[in-house]
Each structure stands twice: as structure tokens, then as C-alpha cells.
Write a protein that holds these residues in place. Sequence first.
Motif, PDB file in Angstrom:
ATOM      1  N   LEU A   1       0.849  -1.183   0.000  1.00  0.00           N
ATOM      2  CA  LEU A   1       0.000   0.000   0.000  1.00  0.00           C
ATOM      3  C   LEU A   1       0.887   1.238   0.000  1.00  0.00           C
ATOM      4  N   ALA A   2       0.536   2.183  -0.825  1.00  0.00           N
ATOM      5  CA  ALA A   2       1.283   3.440  -0.913  1.00  0.00           C
ATOM      6  C   ALA A   2       0.304   4.591  -1.055  1.00  0.00           C
ATOM      7  N   TYR A   3       0.650   5.714  -0.470  1.00  0.00           N
ATOM      8  CA  TYR A   3      -0.099   6.956  -0.631  1.00  0.00           C
ATOM      9  C   TYR A   3       0.774   7.901  -1.443  1.00  0.00           C
ATOM     10  N   CYS A   4       0.299   8.293  -2.596  1.00  0.00           N
ATOM     11  CA  CYS A   4       1.020   9.251  -3.450  1.00  0.00           C
ATOM     12  C   CYS A   4       2.481   8.853  -3.653  1.00  0.00           C
ATOM     13  N   GLY A   5       2.726   7.567  -3.812  1.00  0.00           N
ATOM     14  CA  GLY A   5       4.073   7.075  -4.054  1.00  0.00           C
ATOM     15  C   GLY A   5       4.896   6.781  -2.817  1.00  0.00           C
ATOM     16  N   TYR A   6       4.373   7.079  -1.635  1.00  0.00           N
ATOM     17  CA  TYR A   6       5.092   6.809  -0.386  1.00  0.00           C
ATOM     18  C   TYR A   6       4.582   5.503   0.210  1.00  0.00           C
ATOM     19  N   ASP A   7       5.508   4.590   0.484  1.00  0.00           N
ATOM     20  CA  ASP A   7       5.148   3.326   1.108  1.00  0.00           C
ATOM     21  C   ASP A   7       4.514   3.586   2.474  1.00  0.00           C
ATOM     22  N   ILE A   8       3.429   2.901   2.751  1.00  0.00           N
ATOM     23  CA  ILE A   8       2.703   3.118   3.998  1.00  0.00           C
ATOM     24  C   ILE A   8       3.569   2.820   5.221  1.00  0.00           C
ATOM     25  N   HIS A   9       4.473   1.888   5.100  1.00  0.00           N
ATOM     26  CA  HIS A   9       5.359   1.565   6.230  1.00  0.00           C
ATOM     27  C   HIS A   9       6.258   2.757   6.561  1.00  0.00           C
ATOM     28  N   ASP A  10       6.762   3.415   5.521  1.00  0.00           N
ATOM     29  CA  ASP A  10       7.600   4.597   5.745  1.00  0.00           C
ATOM     30  C   ASP A  10       6.798   5.724   6.377  1.00  0.00           C
ATOM     31  N   LEU A  11       5.567   5.915   5.896  1.00  0.00           N
ATOM     32  CA  LEU A  11       4.727   6.960   6.489  1.00  0.00           C
ATOM     33  C   LEU A  11       4.406   6.640   7.943  1.00  0.00           C
ATOM     34  N   ALA A  12       4.089   5.391   8.225  1.00  0.00           N
ATOM     35  CA  ALA A  12       3.760   5.005   9.606  1.00  0.00           C
ATOM     36  C   ALA A  12       4.955   5.229  10.536  1.00  0.00           C
ATOM     37  N   ARG A  13       6.142   4.958  10.039  1.00  0.00           N
ATOM     38  CA  ARG A  13       7.344   5.136  10.863  1.00  0.00           C
ATOM     39  C   ARG A  13       7.760   6.597  10.999  1.00  0.00           C
ATOM     40  N   ASN A  14       7.579   7.373   9.930  1.00  0.00           N
ATOM     41  CA  ASN A  14       8.236   8.682   9.881  1.00  0.00           C
ATOM     42  C   ASN A  14       7.325   9.895   9.758  1.00  0.00           C
ATOM     43  N   ALA A  15       6.037   9.699   9.528  1.00  0.00           N
ATOM     44  CA  ALA A  15       5.144  10.836   9.307  1.00  0.00           C
ATOM     45  C   ALA A  15       4.041  10.865  10.362  1.00  0.00           C
ATOM     46  N   THR A  16       3.494  12.037  10.552  1.00  0.00           N
ATOM     47  CA  THR A  16       2.338  12.179  11.435  1.00  0.00           C
ATOM     48  C   THR A  16       1.070  12.101  10.587  1.00  0.00           C
ATOM     49  N   PHE A  17      -0.061  11.976  11.265  1.00  0.00           N
ATOM     50  CA  PHE A  17      -1.340  11.988  10.569  1.00  0.00           C
ATOM     51  C   PHE A  17      -1.527  13.297   9.804  1.00  0.00           C
ATOM     52  N   GLU A  18      -1.154  14.405  10.415  1.00  0.00           N
ATOM     53  CA  GLU A  18      -1.287  15.697   9.744  1.00  0.00           C
ATOM     54  C   GLU A  18      -0.454  15.739   8.465  1.00  0.00           C
ATOM     55  N   GLU A  19       0.756  15.209   8.514  1.00  0.00           N
ATOM     56  CA  GLU A  19       1.600  15.160   7.309  1.00  0.00           C
ATOM     57  C   GLU A  19       0.960  14.270   6.247  1.00  0.00           C
ATOM     58  N   THR A  20       0.358  13.175   6.685  1.00  0.00           N
ATOM     59  CA  THR A  20      -0.309  12.266   5.758  1.00  0.00           C
ATOM     60  C   THR A  20      -1.513  12.933   5.112  1.00  0.00           C
ATOM     61  N   CYS A  21      -2.279  13.675   5.884  1.00  0.00           N
ATOM     62  CA  CYS A  21      -3.405  14.425   5.306  1.00  0.00           C
ATOM     63  C   CYS A  21      -2.913  15.390   4.244  1.00  0.00           C
ATOM     64  N   PHE A  22      -1.881  16.141   4.563  1.00  0.00           N
ATOM     65  CA  PHE A  22      -1.323  17.095   3.601  1.00  0.00           C
ATOM     66  C   PHE A  22      -0.901  16.364   2.329  1.00  0.00           C
ATOM     67  N   LEU A  23      -0.237  15.224   2.491  1.00  0.00           N
ATOM     68  CA  LEU A  23       0.201  14.427   1.346  1.00  0.00           C
ATOM     69  C   LEU A  23      -0.992  14.022   0.483  1.00  0.00           C
ATOM     70  N   LEU A  24      -2.052  13.547   1.102  1.00  0.00           N
ATOM     71  CA  LEU A  24      -3.222  13.104   0.343  1.00  0.00           C
ATOM     72  C   LEU A  24      -3.937  14.265  -0.341  1.00  0.00           C
ATOM     73  N   TRP A  25      -3.947  15.409   0.298  1.00  0.00           N
ATOM     74  CA  TRP A  25      -4.628  16.572  -0.268  1.00  0.00           C
ATOM     75  C   TRP A  25      -3.806  17.301  -1.321  1.00  0.00           C
ATOM     76  N   HIS A  26      -2.476  17.268  -1.206  1.00  0.00           N
ATOM     77  CA  HIS A  26      -1.619  18.044  -2.107  1.00  0.00           C
ATOM     78  C   HIS A  26      -0.693  17.204  -2.980  1.00  0.00           C
ATOM     79  N   GLY A  27      -0.613  15.906  -2.714  1.00  0.00           N
ATOM     80  CA  GLY A  27       0.239  15.045  -3.524  1.00  0.00           C
ATOM     81  C   GLY A  27       1.711  15.106  -3.176  1.00  0.00           C
TER      82      GLY A  27
END
Length: 170
Positions: A1-27
Motif C-alpha cells: 500500500l502506498a499513498y502518493c508514491g510513499y510506502d505506507i510503512h515509511d509513512l507510519a514510521r516517519n510521518a504524522t497523521f497531519e503530514e499524511t493528510c497534507f500528502l493526500l490533499w496536495h500530492g
Amino acid sequence: LAYCGYDIHDLARNATFEETCFLLWHGRLPGRAELGDLQSQLAAARALPESIIRLMKMLPPSDGMDALRTLTSALGHYDPEVLDNSPAASYRKAVRLTAQIASLVATWGRMQQGGGPIAPDPAMGHAANFLYMLFGTRPNATAIRAMDIALTLHADHELNASTFAARVAA
């Protein structure tokens, strides 16, 4: 699973929910200032209209999803930009809904357990504030991180693509 090209495991380890929202909204992931702006916007949008709290108190005990559906629809009546469907207004609505749905879920859960509503704390991040509004105590760092990861993992993945395709076809 990836969001906008970022592996979900990397996001879970290194990003916050707010960063993930921004990623989904802005790419793309936000810069420091952009993240700070989003965090401020979410914090400012968390409070629920008093009439929504009154409606919560009037609803009979029910399945949480039924209550969330009803209360989310009711929130639309208090949206200051209800008639503006421009891209900028739609983005602001997404931010408000992200903030307020967390407040709805936490407040509904707390009230179903016999507690009263708790006002959001603008100094807390999204995950921490959710836990605070749900349980009434300031959460510890482990609970905050666990909730933040859970929110990140579920941000854009309700069900798998084949199940979604089957539901759409049906």
C-alpha cells in the motif's frame, strides 16, 4: 500500500497523521511552515457547534456509525461555506471535516460511556486531542504515537481495491 508514491510503512514510521493528510490533499509532503499552518487550521476547526452537542444528547443510544452519519450531515448546516464549491473552499471543508469528525467520534464515544463533552485543546496534535476528548485525561506519548500511526494507516484505505470495485459494480 502506498499513498502518493510513499510506502505506507515509511509513512507510519516517519510521518504524522497531519503530514499524511497534507500528502493526500496536495500530492506531496509538507514543508515545516505548511505543516504548522495545517496543524493550526485543524486545531481551530475542532470545536463542535453547541447545537451539535445538543443533538448528540437527544439521539438515542445507537450504532456509532449511524450516529456519525447523522451528526456529519447535521454539521453541514453549520458550514460557513456550504454554497461555495470552489477548490479552495473544498480544501477548507476537508480540513474542517477532518478536525470535526474526530471531535464527533470522541465526544460521542465519551457520552456513550456516561461522560460529558470535553472542549478540544488547541495545543495538542490531532491524535493527542482525539484521545484527550475521548478519555478526559492527557494521553501519554506511547498512546499518542499509536493513535497517530492508526490514523495514518487508515487515512486512505477503508477497504482493498478489489472489494471496492466489487461494491461499485454491485
